[in-house]
Design a protein around this motif. Sequence first.
Motif, PDB file in Angstrom:
ATOM      1  N   MET A   1       0.867  -1.333  -0.086  1.00  0.00           N
ATOM      2  CA  MET A   1       0.018   0.084  -0.041  1.00  0.00           C
ATOM      3  C   MET A   1       0.922   1.239  -0.003  1.00  0.00           C
ATOM      4  O   MET A   1       1.960   1.312   0.554  1.00  0.00           O
ATOM      5  N   SER A   2       0.139   2.296  -0.627  1.00  0.00           N
ATOM      6  CA  SER A   2       1.057   3.528  -0.616  1.00  0.00           C
ATOM      7  C   SER A   2       1.274   3.953   0.806  1.00  0.00           C
ATOM      8  O   SER A   2       0.504   3.951   1.650  1.00  0.00           O
ATOM      9  N   GLN A   3       2.285   4.544   0.967  1.00  0.00           N
ATOM     10  CA  GLN A   3       2.722   4.961   2.377  1.00  0.00           C
ATOM     11  C   GLN A   3       1.654   5.948   2.962  1.00  0.00           C
ATOM     12  O   GLN A   3       1.479   6.070   3.994  1.00  0.00           O
ATOM     13  N   ASN A   4       1.357   6.677   2.097  1.00  0.00           N
ATOM     14  CA  ASN A   4       0.337   7.786   2.533  1.00  0.00           C
ATOM     15  C   ASN A   4      -1.210   7.440   2.731  1.00  0.00           C
ATOM     16  O   ASN A   4      -2.166   8.008   3.042  1.00  0.00           O
ATOM     17  N   LYS A  75      -8.837   1.294   1.125  1.00  0.00           N
ATOM     18  CA  LYS A  75      -7.669   2.020   1.503  1.00  0.00           C
ATOM     19  C   LYS A  75      -8.051   3.234   1.454  1.00  0.00           C
ATOM     20  O   LYS A  75      -8.746   3.794   0.607  1.00  0.00           O
ATOM     21  N   VAL A  76      -7.640   3.980   2.395  1.00  0.00           N
ATOM     22  CA  VAL A  76      -8.368   5.360   2.466  1.00  0.00           C
ATOM     23  C   VAL A  76      -6.956   6.636   2.853  1.00  0.00           C
ATOM     24  O   VAL A  76      -6.049   6.314   3.298  1.00  0.00           O
ATOM     25  N   GLU A  77      -7.471   7.636   2.575  1.00  0.00           N
ATOM     26  CA  GLU A  77      -6.633   8.966   2.822  1.00  0.00           C
ATOM     27  C   GLU A  77      -6.594   8.970   4.283  1.00  0.00           C
ATOM     28  O   GLU A  77      -7.826   8.997   4.850  1.00  0.00           O
ATOM     29  N   PRO A  78      -5.577   9.297   4.924  1.00  0.00           N
ATOM     30  CA  PRO A  78      -5.500   9.505   6.230  1.00  0.00           C
ATOM     31  C   PRO A  78      -6.358  10.245   6.891  1.00  0.00           C
ATOM     32  O   PRO A  78      -6.722  11.301   6.332  1.00  0.00           O
ATOM     33  N   GLN A  79      -7.128   9.852   8.072  1.00  0.00           N
ATOM     34  CA  GLN A  79      -8.063  10.686   8.836  1.00  0.00           C
ATOM     35  C   GLN A  79      -7.600  11.831   9.259  1.00  0.00           C
ATOM     36  O   GLN A  79      -6.536  11.960   9.672  1.00  0.00           O
ATOM     37  N   ARG A  80      -8.045  13.026   9.005  1.00  0.00           N
ATOM     38  CA  ARG A  80      -7.579  14.308   9.414  1.00  0.00           C
ATOM     39  C   ARG A  80      -8.619  14.689  10.389  1.00  0.00           C
ATOM     40  O   ARG A  80      -9.886  14.529  10.189  1.00  0.00           O
ATOM     41  N   ALA A  81      -8.279  15.495  11.411  1.00  0.00           N
ATOM     42  CA  ALA A  81      -9.246  16.062  12.359  1.00  0.00           C
ATOM     43  C   ALA A  81      -9.967  17.076  11.879  1.00  0.00           C
ATOM     44  O   ALA A  81      -9.259  18.070  10.878  1.00  0.00           O
ATOM     45  N   GLN A  82     -11.191  17.202  12.228  1.00  0.00           N
ATOM     46  CA  GLN A  82     -12.076  18.502  11.712  1.00  0.00           C
ATOM     47  C   GLN A  82     -12.153  19.472  12.779  1.00  0.00           C
ATOM     48  O   GLN A  82     -11.260  19.558  13.568  1.00  0.00           O
ATOM     49  N   THR A  83     -12.746  20.654  11.924  1.00  0.00           N
ATOM     50  CA  THR A  83     -12.368  21.876  12.539  1.00  0.00           C
ATOM     51  C   THR A  83     -13.615  22.347  13.335  1.00  0.00           C
ATOM     52  O   THR A  83     -14.819  21.853  12.893  1.00  0.00           O
ATOM     53  N   GLU A  84     -13.599  23.761  14.081  1.00  0.00           N
ATOM     54  CA  GLU A  84     -15.029  24.184  14.577  1.00  0.00           C
ATOM     55  C   GLU A  84     -15.986  24.345  13.456  1.00  0.00           C
ATOM     56  O   GLU A  84     -17.210  23.840  13.524  1.00  0.00           O
ATOM     57  N   ASN A  85     -15.601  24.851  12.298  1.00  0.00           N
ATOM     58  CA  ASN A  85     -16.467  24.984  11.320  1.00  0.00           C
ATOM     59  C   ASN A  85     -17.142  24.093  10.789  1.00  0.00           C
ATOM     60  O   ASN A  85     -18.711  23.825  10.535  1.00  0.00           O
ATOM     61  N   TRP A  86     -16.406  22.917  10.772  1.00  0.00           N
ATOM     62  CA  TRP A  86     -17.177  21.849  10.198  1.00  0.00           C
ATOM     63  C   TRP A  86     -18.046  21.295  11.205  1.00  0.00           C
ATOM     64  O   TRP A  86     -19.258  20.718  10.894  1.00  0.00           O
ATOM     65  N   LEU A  87     -17.609  21.236  12.450  1.00  0.00           N
ATOM     66  CA  LEU A  87     -18.458  20.934  13.700  1.00  0.00           C
ATOM     67  C   LEU A  87     -19.760  21.562  13.645  1.00  0.00           C
ATOM     68  O   LEU A  87     -20.985  20.828  13.661  1.00  0.00           O
ATOM     69  N   GLU A  88     -19.773  22.945  13.295  1.00  0.00           N
ATOM     70  CA  GLU A  88     -21.065  23.572  13.244  1.00  0.00           C
ATOM     71  C   GLU A  88     -22.115  23.131  12.429  1.00  0.00           C
ATOM     72  O   GLU A  88     -23.368  22.942  12.608  1.00  0.00           O
ATOM     73  N   THR A  89     -21.478  22.868  11.077  1.00  0.00           N
ATOM     74  CA  THR A  89     -22.387  22.427   9.884  1.00  0.00           C
ATOM     75  C   THR A  89     -22.793  20.877  10.232  1.00  0.00           C
ATOM     76  O   THR A  89     -23.974  20.764  10.000  1.00  0.00           O
TER      77      THR A  89
END
Length: 247
Positions: A1-4, A75-89
């Motif tokens: 698998m790709s390293q990323n 196979k997924v792009e690494p999980q990124r933490a979401q932001t405040e704006n994302w949380l509001e929506t």
Amino acid sequence: MSQNLDWAFGLHSVQTLLKRDAKRIRELWVQQGRRDQRIETILELAQSKFVKVKLVSRQELDAEVEGVHQGVAAKVEPQRAQTENWLETYLDQLEDTPFILVLDGVTDPHNLGACLRTADAAGVHAVIAPKDKSAPLNSTAVKVACGAAEAVPYVQVTNLARTLRSMQERGIWMIGTAGEAEQTVYEANLKGPMALIMGAEGSGMRRLTRECCDTLVSIPMAGEVSSLNVSVATGVCLFEAVRQRQL
Ligand SMILES: C[S@@+](CC[C@H](N)C(=O)[O-])C[C@H]1O[C@@H](n2cnc3c(N)ncnc32)[C@H](O)[C@@H]1O
């Protein structure tokens, strides 16, 4: 698998990922010859979201995935933490009664991974933590979460107290946890919209966070040791909430 790329695996995690965040999936592996209703649902979802599917042998899945894959892995792009704006929506669009977990300064990635895993199992909608002095969503946390890091959104916010107050304005009840609280978690009403707030491994909840709490709850301790590991305490409290919410 790709390293990323990471693996998300297991029926529940993969199905949730397809529903919530299919864009992150690069390829979906399904075990050849394994057909049941949940795999059919996953295949239909994958088709509707234009996700590439590869049929593979059980040996190929076992070789790549370190965990119980139940015949599916993405196979997924690494999980990124979401932001405040994302949380509001996200909260604007949430149709269920909000059920949130807040980790106020949990710094050990093993504890973060264990809390994410428990949060996912309990049906929590999002896990929120402050950006500073919190464990990163690194490979250790993702591995310990056993696929749950892909399924339950992890939100990192710059100002936790502000986020808690904003959730309060939406009618979400802030339930802090502290060993010395008079009210036990079994006595509290955990049926409504709620955020359960857990404190740091060493020092517990910070003062500002504690001041945002509508109520405090404790888990009664019978032994000599005064507190539980934060991920264990998270499990006890979340599943008491699950029990009450199912009654
Ligand atoms: C190891 S404890 C922190 C202990 C710390 N000395 C304190 O005074 O809070 C980490 C977190 O787990 C949770 N916790 C552990 N034991 C608990 C208990 N008996 N009742 C309620 N929460 C507990 C709380 O969220 C706490 O902040």
